[in-house]
Design an enzyme around this catalytic site. Sequence first.
Site, short mmCIF file in Angstrom:
data_model
loop_
_atom_site.label_atom_id
_atom_site.label_comp_id
_atom_site.label_asym_id
_atom_site.label_seq_id
_atom_site.Cartn_x
_atom_site.Cartn_y
_atom_site.Cartn_z
N CYS A 144 -23.62 -12.76 43.27
CA CYS A 144 -24.89 -13.26 42.76
C CYS A 144 -24.61 -14.49 41.92
O CYS A 144 -23.45 -14.85 41.72
CB CYS A 144 -25.67 -12.20 42.00
SG CYS A 144 -25.01 -11.88 40.39
N ARG A 204 -38.24 -10.34 36.51
CA ARG A 204 -37.34 -9.21 36.70
C ARG A 204 -37.05 -8.50 35.38
O ARG A 204 -36.67 -7.33 35.39
CB ARG A 204 -36.02 -9.69 37.31
CG ARG A 204 -36.12 -10.17 38.73
CD ARG A 204 -34.73 -10.36 39.32
NE ARG A 204 -33.87 -9.28 38.86
CZ ARG A 204 -32.63 -9.45 38.39
NH1 ARG A 204 -32.10 -10.63 38.37
NH2 ARG A 204 -31.93 -8.41 37.97
N LYS A 228 -35.07 -2.41 30.63
CA LYS A 228 -34.86 -2.46 32.08
C LYS A 228 -33.55 -1.78 32.46
O LYS A 228 -33.50 -0.97 33.39
CB LYS A 228 -34.82 -3.93 32.54
CG LYS A 228 -34.30 -4.12 33.94
CD LYS A 228 -34.30 -5.57 34.36
CE LYS A 228 -33.02 -6.33 34.02
NZ LYS A 228 -31.86 -5.97 34.86
N ASN A 229 -32.47 -2.11 31.76
CA ASN A 229 -31.16 -1.60 32.15
C ASN A 229 -30.99 -0.11 31.86
O ASN A 229 -30.03 0.50 32.31
CB ASN A 229 -30.05 -2.39 31.46
CG ASN A 229 -29.91 -3.78 32.07
OD1 ASN A 229 -30.57 -4.10 33.05
ND2 ASN A 229 -29.07 -4.60 31.46
N VAL A 280 -13.93 -2.32 32.01
CA VAL A 280 -15.18 -1.66 31.59
C VAL A 280 -16.33 -2.14 32.48
O VAL A 280 -16.56 -3.34 32.61
CB VAL A 280 -15.49 -1.98 30.11
CG1 VAL A 280 -16.81 -1.34 29.69
CG2 VAL A 280 -14.36 -1.48 29.23
N SER A 281 -17.03 -1.19 33.09
CA SER A 281 -18.19 -1.55 33.91
C SER A 281 -19.35 -0.62 33.61
O SER A 281 -19.22 0.61 33.68
CB SER A 281 -17.83 -1.45 35.41
OG SER A 281 -19.01 -1.36 36.19
N VAL A 282 -20.49 -1.21 33.28
CA VAL A 282 -21.69 -0.44 32.97
C VAL A 282 -22.14 0.34 34.20
O VAL A 282 -22.28 1.57 34.18
CB VAL A 282 -22.82 -1.38 32.48
CG1 VAL A 282 -24.13 -0.63 32.29
CG2 VAL A 282 -22.40 -2.08 31.19
N ARG A 318 -19.14 -10.32 41.22
CA ARG A 318 -19.63 -8.97 40.93
C ARG A 318 -19.30 -7.94 42.02
O ARG A 318 -20.19 -7.39 42.67
CB ARG A 318 -21.14 -8.99 40.67
CG ARG A 318 -21.49 -9.83 39.46
CD ARG A 318 -22.94 -9.81 39.15
NE ARG A 318 -23.33 -8.67 38.34
CZ ARG A 318 -24.56 -8.47 37.88
NH1 ARG A 318 -25.52 -9.32 38.17
NH2 ARG A 318 -24.84 -7.43 37.14
N ARG A 343 -28.97 -5.94 42.69
CA ARG A 343 -27.65 -5.29 42.71
C ARG A 343 -27.68 -3.86 42.18
O ARG A 343 -26.91 -3.01 42.61
CB ARG A 343 -26.68 -6.10 41.86
CG ARG A 343 -26.43 -7.48 42.33
CD ARG A 343 -25.41 -8.12 41.42
NE ARG A 343 -24.28 -7.22 41.22
CZ ARG A 343 -23.28 -7.04 42.06
NH1 ARG A 343 -23.23 -7.76 43.16
NH2 ARG A 343 -22.32 -6.19 41.81
N ASP A 370 -25.62 -10.52 28.14
CA ASP A 370 -27.04 -10.71 28.46
C ASP A 370 -27.80 -11.47 27.37
O ASP A 370 -28.99 -11.77 27.55
CB ASP A 370 -27.72 -9.36 28.73
CG ASP A 370 -27.38 -8.82 30.10
OD1 ASP A 370 -26.75 -9.55 30.89
OD2 ASP A 370 -27.76 -7.66 30.39
C1 UD1 Z 1 -24.91 -4.38 33.83
C2 UD1 Z 1 -26.29 -4.89 33.45
C3 UD1 Z 1 -26.25 -6.41 33.28
C4 UD1 Z 1 -25.16 -6.81 32.29
C5 UD1 Z 1 -23.83 -6.18 32.65
C6 UD1 Z 1 -22.75 -6.41 31.60
C7 UD1 Z 1 -27.75 -3.31 34.49
C8 UD1 Z 1 -28.76 -3.02 35.56
N1 UD1 Z 1 -27.21 -4.53 34.50
O1 UD1 Z 1 -24.57 -4.96 35.08
O2 UD1 Z 1 -27.53 -6.84 32.82
O3 UD1 Z 1 -25.01 -8.21 32.28
O4 UD1 Z 1 -23.98 -4.76 32.83
O5 UD1 Z 1 -23.17 -5.94 30.37
O6 UD1 Z 1 -27.49 -2.48 33.64
N2 UD1 Z 1 -16.90 -5.45 37.93
C9 UD1 Z 1 -15.87 -5.33 38.85
N3 UD1 Z 1 -15.92 -4.29 39.72
C10 UD1 Z 1 -16.92 -3.36 39.72
C11 UD1 Z 1 -17.96 -3.49 38.76
C12 UD1 Z 1 -17.92 -4.54 37.88
O7 UD1 Z 1 -14.97 -6.16 38.87
O8 UD1 Z 1 -16.89 -2.43 40.54
C13 UD1 Z 1 -16.89 -6.58 36.97
C14 UD1 Z 1 -18.12 -7.49 37.12
O9 UD1 Z 1 -17.95 -8.44 38.15
C15 UD1 Z 1 -18.22 -8.10 35.74
C16 UD1 Z 1 -17.73 -6.96 34.82
O10 UD1 Z 1 -17.01 -6.06 35.66
O11 UD1 Z 1 -17.35 -9.20 35.63
C17 UD1 Z 1 -18.85 -6.20 34.12
O12 UD1 Z 1 -19.81 -5.83 35.07
P1 UD1 Z 1 -20.68 -4.49 34.94
O13 UD1 Z 1 -20.54 -3.95 33.55
O14 UD1 Z 1 -20.35 -3.60 36.08
O15 UD1 Z 1 -22.15 -5.05 35.14
P2 UD1 Z 1 -23.35 -4.38 35.90
O16 UD1 Z 1 -23.29 -2.91 35.75
O17 UD1 Z 1 -23.46 -4.94 37.27
#
Ligand code: UD1
Length: 421
Positions: A121, A401, A22-23, A167-169, A126, A97, A309
Amino acid sequence: MEKIVIKGNRPLSGEIEISGAKNAVLPLMAVSLLTNKKLLLKNVPDLADIKTLSGVLQGHGTQINKINEKEYGFDLELTTPEITSTTASYELVRTMRASVLVLGPLLARTGKAKVSLPGGCAIGARPVDLHIKAMRALGANVKISQGYIIATAPNGLKGGQYTFPAVSVGATENAIMASVLADGTTTLKNCAKEPEINDLIKCLVAMGAKISGVGTSVLKIKGVTSLDGNTHTVIADRIEAGSFACIAGIMKTEITLKNIEPDILQHPISVLKDIGIKTTINQDSISFKGQEINPVDIETAPYPLFPTDLQAQFMALLCASNGTSEIDEQVFENRFMHIPELTRLGANITLKNDKAVITGVDNLQGAPVMATDLRASMSLVIAGLFAKDTTTINRIYHLDRGYAGLEHKLSKIGADIKRIK
Ligand code: UD1
């Protein structure tokens, strides 16, 4: 509302086919916004999130066809001849999201995007500040107005430098998709390195994007003027695979997972081995054989460390261990909502300094429980399969989902699991 009813404590064993991730699919679908050529994605799982993102993309002008339908998935043809609207509405974004992934591609192709802020959420606040900062680093003007991210780059995006402070995915994916069509070279530092990001890069490179540093935290992206079409097979879902491995563990049985490259599951496999689960790795399948369940301590972190996850599913497994384990959730601030539900089934879990302390019990007892988020729901399925008597899981739309054909896959290996209205 539908529910899942599990009569637990049945003998299970056999093979399960792992679906596409999915991701990985969600950002890959957003790639279609970057080109007017056809993108064919193979191995797409049949999930509610795919439908939701299809709705968002159709709103921007993407034509989408489902082909080659199979038991738990299909191939998806996406073509976006032109962007017909650059707005992603609150109604669509709030339900998922990941819809915010259209921000980078819309901005890259048209120089403007108006995307609703997704809001918080169940697992945490997030924010999307890192997505926005990355767009600004590429020369976009971004303001927030009436709940919308309004981004413009009238003369197109320009290559830039950005070091993610955390780090943000999703922010890494958005920044990559924005940079591939930017004018000049972009350097992104402290990027997420999840296999799903590598899959996105693989697809973009096959379409003509110039990206180096794949698999590392520093990516260099040389912008090109246009991208070609492509046919891309989506990688396997490592989270689905890890969830089934936990079922093998808790049921003390052997389950073979097919269609999964073991490399992308390395860290969870090492933890499963520490727990005492026998793991046999073949070319594109892995067998897990549960025996004694030993306690372990787990801390979640970005890839290649332990994935958040899989935290809830491993917690369910450790509920049946022969000692006391600790789980430290470091990625999301509120991702322990499964604890009270697992406790309803007889688990012994307490919180100490924000860590979950799990002391194994001999048995769990079935009870009505409530799914609170996608992965938490799976922890209840794992616990319900192990528990004596009947477990009824409410609010299973969360499961739909992220787990394609869950009841069918589990029924095939012997589970007594049914969906009822
Ligand atoms: C993705 C995955 C989700 C997984 C997560 C972490 C998808 C569709 N979803 O979510 O299943 O749990 O990675 O491996 O791929 N953050 C900030 N600011 C931002 C963005 C993120 O503070 O602009 C924080 C978030 O609140 C969280 C952390 O960074 O605490 C990691 O989040 P992120 O890696 O961005 O998760 P997603 O991409 O939303």
